[in-house]
Motif scaffolding. Structure first.
Motif, PDB file in Angstrom:
ATOM      1  N   ASN A  41      45.608 -44.526  -8.915  1.00 27.90           N
ATOM      2  CA  ASN A  41      46.449 -44.512  -7.712  1.00 27.90           C
ATOM      3  C   ASN A  41      46.905 -43.101  -7.337  1.00 27.90           C
ATOM      4  O   ASN A  41      47.414 -42.880  -6.247  1.00 27.90           O
ATOM      5  CB  ASN A  41      47.640 -45.462  -7.845  1.00 27.90           C
ATOM      6  CG  ASN A  41      48.670 -45.003  -8.855  1.00 27.90           C
ATOM      7  OD1 ASN A  41      48.681 -43.870  -9.329  1.00 27.90           O
ATOM      8  ND2 ASN A  41      49.562 -45.905  -9.213  1.00 27.90           N
ATOM      9  N   GLY A  42      46.735 -42.146  -8.244  1.00 22.87           N
ATOM     10  CA  GLY A  42      47.082 -40.766  -7.954  1.00 22.87           C
ATOM     11  C   GLY A  42      48.555 -40.434  -8.066  1.00 22.87           C
ATOM     12  O   GLY A  42      48.935 -39.275  -7.983  1.00 22.87           O
ATOM     13  N   TYR A  43      49.392 -41.428  -8.266  1.00 29.93           N
ATOM     14  CA  TYR A  43      50.835 -41.194  -8.356  1.00 29.93           C
ATOM     15  C   TYR A  43      51.335 -41.155  -9.790  1.00 29.93           C
ATOM     16  O   TYR A  43      52.391 -40.602 -10.057  1.00 29.93           O
ATOM     17  CB  TYR A  43      51.612 -42.268  -7.594  1.00 29.93           C
ATOM     18  CG  TYR A  43      51.300 -42.278  -6.125  1.00 29.93           C
ATOM     19  CD1 TYR A  43      51.645 -41.200  -5.314  1.00 29.93           C
ATOM     20  CD2 TYR A  43      50.653 -43.354  -5.537  1.00 29.93           C
ATOM     21  CE1 TYR A  43      51.343 -41.190  -3.963  1.00 29.93           C
ATOM     22  CE2 TYR A  43      50.358 -43.360  -4.187  1.00 29.93           C
ATOM     23  CZ  TYR A  43      50.703 -42.280  -3.407  1.00 29.93           C
ATOM     24  OH  TYR A  43      50.402 -42.271  -2.085  1.00 29.93           O
ATOM     25  N   HIS A  44      50.604 -41.773 -10.690  1.00 33.22           N
ATOM     26  CA  HIS A  44      51.014 -41.799 -12.089  1.00 33.22           C
ATOM     27  C   HIS A  44      50.129 -40.854 -12.893  1.00 33.22           C
ATOM     28  O   HIS A  44      48.911 -40.834 -12.728  1.00 33.22           O
ATOM     29  CB  HIS A  44      50.925 -43.211 -12.660  1.00 33.22           C
ATOM     30  CG  HIS A  44      51.891 -44.141 -12.023  1.00 33.22           C
ATOM     31  ND1 HIS A  44      51.574 -45.418 -11.658  1.00 33.22           N
ATOM     32  CD2 HIS A  44      53.181 -43.974 -11.663  1.00 33.22           C
ATOM     33  CE1 HIS A  44      52.622 -46.008 -11.106  1.00 33.22           C
ATOM     34  NE2 HIS A  44      53.609 -45.143 -11.095  1.00 33.22           N
ATOM     35  N   VAL A  45      50.775 -40.090 -13.753  1.00 31.20           N
ATOM     36  CA  VAL A  45      50.085 -39.116 -14.592  1.00 31.20           C
ATOM     37  C   VAL A  45      50.628 -39.234 -16.003  1.00 31.20           C
ATOM     38  O   VAL A  45      51.835 -39.368 -16.203  1.00 31.20           O
ATOM     39  CB  VAL A  45      50.305 -37.675 -14.068  1.00 31.20           C
ATOM     40  CG1 VAL A  45      49.646 -36.657 -14.986  1.00 31.20           C
ATOM     41  CG2 VAL A  45      49.794 -37.525 -12.659  1.00 31.20           C
TER      42      VAL A  45
END
Length: 153
Positions: A41-45
């Motif tokens: 999703n690109g928001y969680h790292v």
């Protein structure tokens, strides 16, 4: 987005599209990082600190650490490998002779796969429609073993 950790304990995010610095975040304990993994999703790292003592799970929308895993020496350390599944609901990491799978939002350990070869160096999720779900692939570089975890077909 490009991400990097600095020796000063900063987590730096660069926006390629805008060609500018998007954010500079403080890493707890001023740790240095050995791995950075984005969810789909690109928001969680997820970031692994050098030495593998902790995993910090970040929400980039909030620009904050949501959860820290392995902050207890009894839990072991991360073997420099971590992977999100395609849905972003699960995360797996190698730790000693086991692989731990955890839910992302609740942070409960969903499964602990024990007695895997010590020193798992690679984890990946495969979304198999024929098996009806995710399969976790683990590779051990020392023994050159590749193992598959999931439903039997």
């Amino acid at each position: 987005i490009y991400a990097a950790g600095t020796q000063e304990g900063k987590f730096v995010l660069w926006d390629f599209k805008e060609q500018q610095l998007a954010a500079t975040l403080d890493i707890p304990n001023k740790d240095t990082l050995s791995a950075i993994v984005f969810s789909n999703n690109g928001y969680h790292v997820a970031t692994v600190v050098s030495g593998g003592e902790r995993i910090h799970f970040w929400d980039l929308k909030k620009r904050a650490v949501l959860q820290t895993l392995l902050d207890n020496k009894d839990e072991g350390s991360v073997d420099a490998t971590i992977a999100f599944d395609e849905s972003g609901k699960y995360m797996a990491y190698g730790s000693g002779d086991k692989i731990v799978i955890t839910t992302v939002k609740e942070w409960g350990k969903t499964a602990v796969l024990k007695d895997v070869n010590k020193g798992t160096k690679f984890l990946a999720w495969s979304n198999s429609s024929s098996s009806g779900g995710n399969t976790l692939v683990a590779c051990n570089s020392v023994q050159r073993a590749v193992r598959f975890f999931g439903k039997k077909e």
